[in-house]
Design a protein around this motif. Structure first.
Motif, PDB file in Angstrom:
ATOM      1  N   LEU A  86     -61.618 109.029  53.588  1.00  0.00           N
ATOM      2  CA  LEU A  86     -60.930 109.115  54.876  1.00  0.00           C
ATOM      3  C   LEU A  86     -59.469 108.709  54.762  1.00  0.00           C
ATOM      4  O   LEU A  86     -58.570 109.436  55.220  1.00  0.00           O
ATOM      5  N   PHE A  87     -59.182 107.574  54.139  1.00  0.00           N
ATOM      6  CA  PHE A  87     -57.798 107.089  54.133  1.00  0.00           C
ATOM      7  C   PHE A  87     -56.902 107.879  53.183  1.00  0.00           C
ATOM      8  O   PHE A  87     -55.709 108.028  53.453  1.00  0.00           O
ATOM      9  N   GLU A  88     -57.452 108.392  52.115  1.00  0.00           N
ATOM     10  CA  GLU A  88     -56.653 109.282  51.276  1.00  0.00           C
ATOM     11  C   GLU A  88     -56.215 110.502  52.078  1.00  0.00           C
ATOM     12  O   GLU A  88     -55.066 110.963  51.970  1.00  0.00           O
ATOM     13  N   THR A  89     -57.131 111.008  52.886  1.00  0.00           N
ATOM     14  CA  THR A  89     -56.822 112.188  53.694  1.00  0.00           C
ATOM     15  C   THR A  89     -55.868 111.854  54.828  1.00  0.00           C
ATOM     16  O   THR A  89     -54.903 112.597  55.081  1.00  0.00           O
ATOM     17  N   LEU A  90     -56.105 110.749  55.517  1.00  0.00           N
ATOM     18  CA  LEU A  90     -55.206 110.354  56.604  1.00  0.00           C
ATOM     19  C   LEU A  90     -53.792 110.095  56.080  1.00  0.00           C
ATOM     20  O   LEU A  90     -52.807 110.439  56.737  1.00  0.00           O
ATOM     21  N   HIS A  91     -53.697 109.499  54.912  1.00  0.00           N
ATOM     22  CA  HIS A  91     -52.380 109.249  54.324  1.00  0.00           C
ATOM     23  C   HIS A  91     -51.687 110.565  53.977  1.00  0.00           C
ATOM     24  O   HIS A  91     -50.487 110.736  54.229  1.00  0.00           O
ATOM     25  N   LYS A  92     -52.435 111.494  53.437  1.00  0.00           N
ATOM     26  CA  LYS A  92     -51.867 112.783  53.053  1.00  0.00           C
ATOM     27  C   LYS A  92     -51.243 113.500  54.240  1.00  0.00           C
ATOM     28  O   LYS A  92     -50.207 114.170  54.114  1.00  0.00           O
ATOM     29  N   PHE A  93     -51.856 113.338  55.426  1.00  0.00           N
ATOM     30  CA  PHE A  93     -51.367 114.053  56.598  1.00  0.00           C
ATOM     31  C   PHE A  93     -50.574 113.170  57.564  1.00  0.00           C
ATOM     32  O   PHE A  93     -50.349 113.535  58.717  1.00  0.00           O
ATOM     33  N   GLY A  94     -50.144 112.008  57.083  1.00  0.00           N
ATOM     34  CA  GLY A  94     -49.186 111.206  57.828  1.00  0.00           C
ATOM     35  C   GLY A  94     -49.752 110.274  58.873  1.00  0.00           C
ATOM     36  O   GLY A  94     -49.001 109.732  59.688  1.00  0.00           O
ATOM     37  N   PHE A  95     -51.064 110.019  58.839  1.00  0.00           N
ATOM     38  CA  PHE A  95     -51.676 109.146  59.837  1.00  0.00           C
ATOM     39  C   PHE A  95     -51.872 107.708  59.347  1.00  0.00           C
ATOM     40  O   PHE A  95     -52.080 106.811  60.167  1.00  0.00           O
ATOM     41  N   ALA A  96     -51.846 107.493  58.039  1.00  0.00           N
ATOM     42  CA  ALA A  96     -52.091 106.156  57.486  1.00  0.00           C
ATOM     43  C   ALA A  96     -50.958 105.771  56.543  1.00  0.00           C
ATOM     44  O   ALA A  96     -50.409 106.606  55.829  1.00  0.00           O
ATOM     45  N   SER A  97     -50.636 104.480  56.528  1.00  0.00           N
ATOM     46  CA  SER A  97     -49.528 104.002  55.699  1.00  0.00           C
ATOM     47  C   SER A  97     -49.890 103.903  54.229  1.00  0.00           C
ATOM     48  O   SER A  97     -49.006 103.788  53.380  1.00  0.00           O
ATOM     49  N   SER A  98     -51.178 103.933  53.913  1.00  0.00           N
ATOM     50  CA  SER A  98     -51.625 103.803  52.526  1.00  0.00           C
ATOM     51  C   SER A  98     -52.851 104.689  52.309  1.00  0.00           C
ATOM     52  O   SER A  98     -53.635 104.888  53.233  1.00  0.00           O
ATOM     53  N   ARG A 225     -53.443 118.154  62.177  1.00  0.00           N
ATOM     54  CA  ARG A 225     -51.994 117.970  62.056  1.00  0.00           C
ATOM     55  C   ARG A 225     -51.237 119.119  62.713  1.00  0.00           C
ATOM     56  O   ARG A 225     -50.241 118.893  63.427  1.00  0.00           O
ATOM     57  N   ARG A 226     -51.714 120.333  62.496  1.00  0.00           N
ATOM     58  CA  ARG A 226     -51.066 121.491  63.126  1.00  0.00           C
ATOM     59  C   ARG A 226     -51.175 121.424  64.644  1.00  0.00           C
ATOM     60  O   ARG A 226     -50.206 121.723  65.360  1.00  0.00           O
ATOM     61  N   MET A 227     -52.338 121.065  65.146  1.00  0.00           N
ATOM     62  CA  MET A 227     -52.521 120.965  66.602  1.00  0.00           C
ATOM     63  C   MET A 227     -51.533 119.984  67.216  1.00  0.00           C
ATOM     64  O   MET A 227     -50.892 120.265  68.238  1.00  0.00           O
ATOM     65  N   LEU A 228     -51.406 118.813  66.595  1.00  0.00           N
ATOM     66  CA  LEU A 228     -50.523 117.791  67.155  1.00  0.00           C
ATOM     67  C   LEU A 228     -49.050 118.149  66.994  1.00  0.00           C
ATOM     68  O   LEU A 228     -48.239 117.872  67.867  1.00  0.00           O
TER      69      LEU A 228
END
Length: 230
Positions: A86-98, A225-228
């Motif tokens: 989850l966090f690798e993916t969230l980070h990749k798309f700009g939602f997580a700092s790490s 990411r595209r939706m937002l």
């Protein structure tokens, strides 16, 4: 009370919750007995609070804490393989700092995203009962009422998907008829303008068998990411 203050108060109530005797017994016994590789750690052993950006436009709903993941670390999706995905993916798309989430005090922050779960205590065999899900749903409904910036909801797994839709009904919010069906990547635009996206949960049961691949999971969040951004 402001939105962030109200969310903090709700999280305080969650952490002190003892409404489900079976879950209380399991989470506390697991915290005492521990897994051998974590025997020197102090387990959290309580219900997990949600966390993230109070102004989030993305709400992520999970299933429940892992016995030696969140139940150990005290933060959702932290300290287990599901969290790694989850966090690798969230980070990749700009939602997580790490891209990594190891412990609740590691400094990780979320931007424009908020993570919650259908059930806040680690259940035996990862299977909460119908009654336990219903009891815990009040906390999810409370968050949904307070997070007024949400535009997209990602439900990780069928239990999260069904729980979110049931919470909507309990709040008096319209849900489509026929009821949306869970399926990986399925997207539904709801009457109030929110978009609900369903995804397979990044559990080892799904990732080790190839039921969920990295590309499948990343495609879900690329779409979000595209939706937002649009």
């Amino acid at each position: 009370m402001s939105g962030p203050q109200a969310l903090s108060e709700l999280n305080r109530r969650v952490v002190n919750c003892r409404l489900c005797p079976r879950l209380v017994e399991h989470r506390e016994r697991t915290a005492r007995e521990k897994r051998a590789m974590y025997r020197d750690e102090t387990y959290w052993g309580r219900p997990l609070p949600s966390f993230g950006d109070p102004q989030a436009r993305l709400l992520i709903v999970g299933l429940a804490p892992a016995a030696h993941g969140g139940n150990r670390t005290g933060r959702m999706f932290t300290g287990d393989s599901s969290g790694n995905w989850l966090f690798e993916t969230l980070h990749k798309f700009g939602f997580a700092s790490s891209p990594t989430s190891r412990r609740r005090d590691d400094g990780l922050t979320l931007t424009d995203a908020y993570i919650t779960a259908s059930v806040r205590c680690a259940p035996p065999d990862n299977k909460p009962t119908t009654e336990e899900k219903a009891t815990c749903r009040a906390y999810l409904a409370g968050e949904m009422s307070l997070l007024d910036g949400v535009r997209v909801v990602v439900a990780l797994g069928r239990i999260a998907f069904d729980g979110y839709l049931t919470a909507r009904r309990e709040l008096g919010l319209e849900t489509p008829r026929p009821t949306p069906r869970f399926g990986h990547g399925a997207t539904y635009v709801l009457a109030d303008g929110l978009t609900l996206v369903s995804s397979y949960h990044p559990s080892r049961q799904n990732t080790n068998t190839g039921t969920l691949t990295r590309q499948m999971f990343e495609d879900v969040f690329a779409g979000v990411r595209r939706m937002l951004d649009d």
